[in-house]
Design a protein around this motif. Structure first.
Motif, PDB file in Angstrom:
ATOM      1  N   ALA A 198     -87.147  33.847  -7.094  1.00 54.84           N
ATOM      2  CA  ALA A 198     -87.196  34.856  -6.023  1.00 54.84           C
ATOM      3  C   ALA A 198     -88.628  35.052  -5.524  1.00 54.84           C
ATOM      4  O   ALA A 198     -88.874  35.110  -4.310  1.00 54.84           O
ATOM      5  N   SER A 199     -89.585  35.163  -6.446  1.00 49.86           N
ATOM      6  CA  SER A 199     -90.979  35.378  -6.033  1.00 49.86           C
ATOM      7  C   SER A 199     -91.538  34.194  -5.262  1.00 49.86           C
ATOM      8  O   SER A 199     -92.371  34.354  -4.362  1.00 49.86           O
ATOM      9  N   MET A 200     -91.070  32.982  -5.576  1.00 44.43           N
ATOM     10  CA  MET A 200     -91.540  31.796  -4.879  1.00 44.43           C
ATOM     11  C   MET A 200     -91.025  31.729  -3.445  1.00 44.43           C
ATOM     12  O   MET A 200     -91.732  31.280  -2.536  1.00 44.43           O
ATOM     13  N   PHE A 201     -89.801  32.215  -3.215  1.00 47.62           N
ATOM     14  CA  PHE A 201     -89.166  31.950  -1.919  1.00 47.62           C
ATOM     15  C   PHE A 201     -88.964  33.182  -1.042  1.00 47.62           C
ATOM     16  O   PHE A 201     -88.452  33.050   0.064  1.00 47.62           O
ATOM     17  N   ILE A 202     -89.356  34.349  -1.510  1.00 50.43           N
ATOM     18  CA  ILE A 202     -89.313  35.512  -0.607  1.00 50.43           C
ATOM     19  C   ILE A 202     -90.216  35.292   0.609  1.00 50.43           C
ATOM     20  O   ILE A 202     -89.806  35.581   1.744  1.00 50.43           O
ATOM     21  N   PRO A 203     -91.441  34.769   0.447  1.00 50.76           N
ATOM     22  CA  PRO A 203     -92.251  34.494   1.647  1.00 50.76           C
ATOM     23  C   PRO A 203     -91.593  33.480   2.588  1.00 50.76           C
ATOM     24  O   PRO A 203     -91.659  33.632   3.816  1.00 50.76           O
ATOM     25  N   VAL A 204     -90.943  32.469   2.030  1.00 51.84           N
ATOM     26  CA  VAL A 204     -90.254  31.470   2.856  1.00 51.84           C
ATOM     27  C   VAL A 204     -89.106  32.129   3.617  1.00 51.84           C
ATOM     28  O   VAL A 204     -88.905  31.877   4.817  1.00 51.84           O
ATOM     29  N   TRP A 205     -88.341  32.961   2.914  1.00 51.83           N
ATOM     30  CA  TRP A 205     -87.230  33.657   3.573  1.00 51.83           C
ATOM     31  C   TRP A 205     -87.745  34.572   4.687  1.00 51.83           C
ATOM     32  O   TRP A 205     -87.148  34.643   5.760  1.00 51.83           O
ATOM     33  N   PHE A 206     -88.838  35.272   4.429  1.00 49.05           N
ATOM     34  CA  PHE A 206     -89.371  36.203   5.430  1.00 49.05           C
ATOM     35  C   PHE A 206     -89.776  35.455   6.704  1.00 49.05           C
ATOM     36  O   PHE A 206     -89.492  35.911   7.825  1.00 49.05           O
ATOM     37  N   LEU A 207     -90.398  34.304   6.566  1.00 51.98           N
ATOM     38  CA  LEU A 207     -90.854  33.545   7.729  1.00 51.98           C
ATOM     39  C   LEU A 207     -89.707  32.818   8.433  1.00 51.98           C
ATOM     40  O   LEU A 207     -89.783  32.569   9.645  1.00 51.98           O
ATOM     41  N   TYR A 208     -88.656  32.502   7.700  1.00 49.18           N
ATOM     42  CA  TYR A 208     -87.586  31.693   8.281  1.00 49.18           C
ATOM     43  C   TYR A 208     -86.389  32.527   8.735  1.00 49.18           C
ATOM     44  O   TYR A 208     -85.993  32.475   9.897  1.00 49.18           O
ATOM     45  N   ASP A 209     -85.792  33.303   7.820  1.00 48.82           N
ATOM     46  CA  ASP A 209     -84.559  34.028   8.148  1.00 48.82           C
ATOM     47  C   ASP A 209     -84.809  35.440   8.659  1.00 48.82           C
ATOM     48  O   ASP A 209     -84.102  35.906   9.562  1.00 48.82           O
ATOM     49  N   PHE A 210     -85.753  36.160   8.074  1.00 43.81           N
ATOM     50  CA  PHE A 210     -85.950  37.554   8.459  1.00 43.81           C
ATOM     51  C   PHE A 210     -86.271  37.690   9.948  1.00 43.81           C
ATOM     52  O   PHE A 210     -85.724  38.561  10.636  1.00 43.81           O
ATOM     53  N   ILE A 211     -87.140  36.817  10.450  1.00 44.00           N
ATOM     54  CA  ILE A 211     -87.504  36.878  11.871  1.00 44.00           C
ATOM     55  C   ILE A 211     -86.293  36.564  12.739  1.00 44.00           C
ATOM     56  O   ILE A 211     -86.079  37.198  13.783  1.00 44.00           O
ATOM     57  N   LYS A 212     -85.464  35.619  12.325  1.00 47.84           N
ATOM     58  CA  LYS A 212     -84.259  35.292  13.094  1.00 47.84           C
ATOM     59  C   LYS A 212     -83.286  36.468  13.132  1.00 47.84           C
ATOM     60  O   LYS A 212     -82.700  36.774  14.177  1.00 47.84           O
ATOM     61  N   ILE A 213     -83.095  37.120  11.977  1.00 49.71           N
ATOM     62  CA  ILE A 213     -82.177  38.267  11.932  1.00 49.71           C
ATOM     63  C   ILE A 213     -82.720  39.417  12.778  1.00 49.71           C
ATOM     64  O   ILE A 213     -81.971  40.104  13.488  1.00 49.71           O
ATOM     65  N   TYR A 214     -84.016  39.630  12.729  1.00 50.81           N
ATOM     66  CA  TYR A 214     -84.640  40.696  13.510  1.00 50.81           C
ATOM     67  C   TYR A 214     -84.421  40.472  15.012  1.00 50.81           C
ATOM     68  O   TYR A 214     -84.306  41.432  15.791  1.00 50.81           O
ATOM     69  N   GLN A 215     -84.340  39.214  15.427  1.00 51.36           N
ATOM     70  CA  GLN A 215     -84.145  38.895  16.841  1.00 51.36           C
ATOM     71  C   GLN A 215     -82.677  38.685  17.213  1.00 51.36           C
ATOM     72  O   GLN A 215     -82.367  38.449  18.372  1.00 51.36           O
ATOM     73  N   ASP A 216     -81.776  38.773  16.210  1.00 51.94           N
ATOM     74  CA  ASP A 216     -80.342  38.558  16.462  1.00 51.94           C
ATOM     75  C   ASP A 216     -79.697  39.872  16.906  1.00 51.94           C
ATOM     76  O   ASP A 216     -79.132  40.633  16.109  1.00 51.94           O
ATOM     77  N   THR A 217     -79.778  40.158  18.197  1.00 52.64           N
ATOM     78  CA  THR A 217     -79.236  41.419  18.730  1.00 52.64           C
ATOM     79  C   THR A 217     -77.716  41.482  18.625  1.00 52.64           C
ATOM     80  O   THR A 217     -77.142  42.563  18.486  1.00 52.64           O
ATOM     81  N   LYS A 218     -77.066  40.329  18.658  1.00 48.54           N
ATOM     82  CA  LYS A 218     -75.602  40.301  18.567  1.00 48.54           C
ATOM     83  C   LYS A 218     -75.144  40.861  17.226  1.00 48.54           C
ATOM     84  O   LYS A 218     -74.187  41.661  17.165  1.00 48.54           O
ATOM     85  N   PHE A 219     -75.803  40.472  16.153  1.00 44.78           N
ATOM     86  CA  PHE A 219     -75.436  40.980  14.829  1.00 44.78           C
ATOM     87  C   PHE A 219     -75.840  42.442  14.671  1.00 44.78           C
ATOM     88  O   PHE A 219     -75.065  43.260  14.148  1.00 44.78           O
ATOM     89  N   LEU A 220     -77.037  42.800  15.131  1.00 42.24           N
ATOM     90  CA  LEU A 220     -77.533  44.157  14.946  1.00 42.24           C
ATOM     91  C   LEU A 220     -76.756  45.181  15.747  1.00 42.24           C
ATOM     92  O   LEU A 220     -76.747  46.372  15.402  1.00 42.24           O
ATOM     93  N   GLU A 221     -76.085  44.754  16.800  1.00 42.09           N
ATOM     94  CA  GLU A 221     -75.380  45.695  17.674  1.00 42.09           C
ATOM     95  C   GLU A 221     -73.857  45.634  17.533  1.00 42.09           C
ATOM     96  O   GLU A 221     -73.140  46.285  18.292  1.00 42.09           O
ATOM     97  N   ASN A 222     -73.355  44.864  16.556  1.00 44.33           N
ATOM     98  CA  ASN A 222     -71.890  44.759  16.445  1.00 44.33           C
ATOM     99  C   ASN A 222     -71.270  45.874  15.605  1.00 44.33           C
ATOM    100  O   ASN A 222     -70.048  45.924  15.431  1.00 44.33           O
ATOM    101  N   GLY A 223     -72.093  46.763  15.079  1.00 49.09           N
ATOM    102  CA  GLY A 223     -71.578  47.911  14.333  1.00 49.09           C
ATOM    103  C   GLY A 223     -71.133  47.587  12.911  1.00 49.09           C
ATOM    104  O   GLY A 223     -70.522  48.430  12.248  1.00 49.09           O
ATOM    105  N   LYS A 224     -71.422  46.388  12.404  1.00 50.12           N
ATOM    106  CA  LYS A 224     -70.993  45.995  11.053  1.00 50.12           C
ATOM    107  C   LYS A 224     -72.169  45.738  10.114  1.00 50.12           C
ATOM    108  O   LYS A 224     -72.012  45.097   9.079  1.00 50.12           O
ATOM    109  N   VAL A 225     -73.340  46.263  10.491  1.00 48.21           N
ATOM    110  CA  VAL A 225     -74.530  46.014   9.675  1.00 48.21           C
ATOM    111  C   VAL A 225     -74.384  46.644   8.298  1.00 48.21           C
ATOM    112  O   VAL A 225     -74.636  46.004   7.265  1.00 48.21           O
ATOM    113  N   GLY A 226     -73.955  47.914   8.251  1.00 50.91           N
ATOM    114  CA  GLY A 226     -73.783  48.612   6.970  1.00 50.91           C
ATOM    115  C   GLY A 226     -72.733  47.945   6.100  1.00 50.91           C
ATOM    116  O   GLY A 226     -72.933  47.788   4.882  1.00 50.91           O
TER     117      GLY A 226
END
Length: 409
Positions: A198-226
């Protein structure tokens, strides 16, 4: 079966059942989550972080002893690759579930015995019997038929399943070796590897997936985040239990037995996914799955027969003996069935040709000839029978000589 063996069998059976249930739930939840959140690395990182947090609590509850410090060289050549392999195998597994059906992904993963047999041969030098090799054929045929008829076939999904299976097989072999080398409790080693991964790949996940999810308005606005976050947490807990139980089984049984149990787990996951997710399958697809499953069952039987034969061979070696060694003293050809060596194969030539069986001899390779007589006897053929080791009195009144050849292993 005594009480202790019965208890161990019951313990292993319960662990395997819970292992199958947690793994099936984890895979089904993973498939549901990735229909809304198609980010396999995010699912993997959630599982690693969840396990890193809760495994410490489980260790404390079970009073798991802390392991000794690991040598730096061993850390880099064994522990670090295990952590890397854990991450790669987990990500590959979820990519396959994302791209293809759960049933097909685990039909491909039923080839784990094939990878284990091949890798054990290459890495450990282990040889299997011909029935074991033959049982791999229906597994390959079944997976091929299922692949050719899979309605949701995807090249990335197939490749990811194969990579995950290969990595899981390597993990099985080297985790068992690591447990033996370090003397760590299996939960201690699992926690260490999970936190390191986990400690090795949290930075990789942050640079790869976190930014994509942050920009994915379709997922963030579908009301199923929780709801998605809650399912991620539940899947993470199931995955953690799956890993704890998998390591528990691996600590009890051999790598190949673990591979057999893991292949049986695939059957439970395939059946559970077909019932709950109801993904479309054709008759040939089902036939391919059944052939692969039958291959796994045949493999189980062949491995069981091989283990039983090896156990009998170790406990009850075939031997050959005679009480008339005096008559054979001039013929150097007494075969030893355990090692296929005989007295003339470099052992007795160095002795006197007149009475080689009456002398004491020990070679560097572990061969030892136990002397027939007491060393204080001046003339071996004229001593009393009581002084001769293992002697009996023949009809002529002379002792009949006995001797043993011992190979120290």
């Amino acid at each position: 079966m005594d009480g202790k063996v019965y208890f161990q069998c019951m313990k292993l059976s319960i662990i395997c059942i819970l292992w199958y249930l947690s793994s099936t739930t984890d895979n089904i939840l993973g498939k549901i989550i990735m229909t809304e959140l198609p980010y396999p690395m995010t699912v993997t990182m959630t599982h690693l972080v969840t396990a890193s947090i809760f495994l410490g609590q489980i260790k404390s509850f079970l009073n798991v002893p802390k392991g000794k410090p690991i040598d730096k060289k061993y850390f880099y050549i064994m522990i670090l690759p295990l952590a890397l392999g854990k991450f790669i195998s987990s990500v590959s597994s979820y990519v396959s579930i994302w791209k293809v059906s759960v049933s097909y992904a685990h039909t491909v993963k039923a080839t784990l015995p094939l990878f284990t047999v091949c890798l054990a041969r290459l890495i450990l030098g282990e040889k299997q019997t011909w029935p074991v090799y033959f049982t791999l054929i229906p597994i390959i045929v079944g997976v091929t038929i299922a692949t050719a008829t899979e309605l949701s076939f995807d090249k990335i999904g197939l490749t990811s399943s194969v990579v995950a299976t290969f990595c899981f097989s390597l993990q099985t072999i080297f985790t068992k070796k690591c447990l033996k080398d370090t003397g760590y409790h299996h939960l201690e080693l699992l926690t260490f590897i999970t936190r390191l991964s986990a400690s090795m790949f949290i930075p990789v996940w942050f640079l790869y997936d976190f930014i994509k999810i942050y920009q994915d308005t379709k997922f963030l606005e579908n009301g199923k985040v929780g709801q998605t976050i809650f399912m991620l947490l539940c899947a993470g807990l199931c995955n953690m239990m799956h890993n704890v139980l998998a390591f528990s089984v691996l600590a009890i049984v051999s790598p190949l037995s673990y591979a057999v149990a893991n292949a049986t787990k695939r059957i439970a996951i395939i059946g559970g996914s077909l019932i709950i997710l109801q993904n479309p399958v054709g008759p040939m697809n089902i036939l391919g799955m059944l052939i692969a499953i039958l291959g796994v069952l045949a493999y189980n039987k062949a491995k069981y027969d091989q283990h039983q034969a090896e156990k009998i061979k170790e406990v009850l070696p075939f031997t050959r003996s005679t009480s008339e060694l005096k008559q054979l003293s001039s013929v150097f050809g007494l075969p030893h069935s355990k090692s296929d060596l005989n007295f003339s194969n470099g052992h007795i030539e160095q002795l006197s040709h007149k009475s080689p069986l009456l002398q004491e001899y020990e070679a560097l390779n572990g061969f030892q000839l136990i002397p027939l007589t007491d060393h204080s006897a001046p003339d071996v053929m004229n001593v009393k029978p009581s002084l001769v080791r293992g002697a009996t009195v023949s009809s002529t009144g002379r002792p009949t000589l006995h001797s043993r050849a011992v190979f120290h292993v």
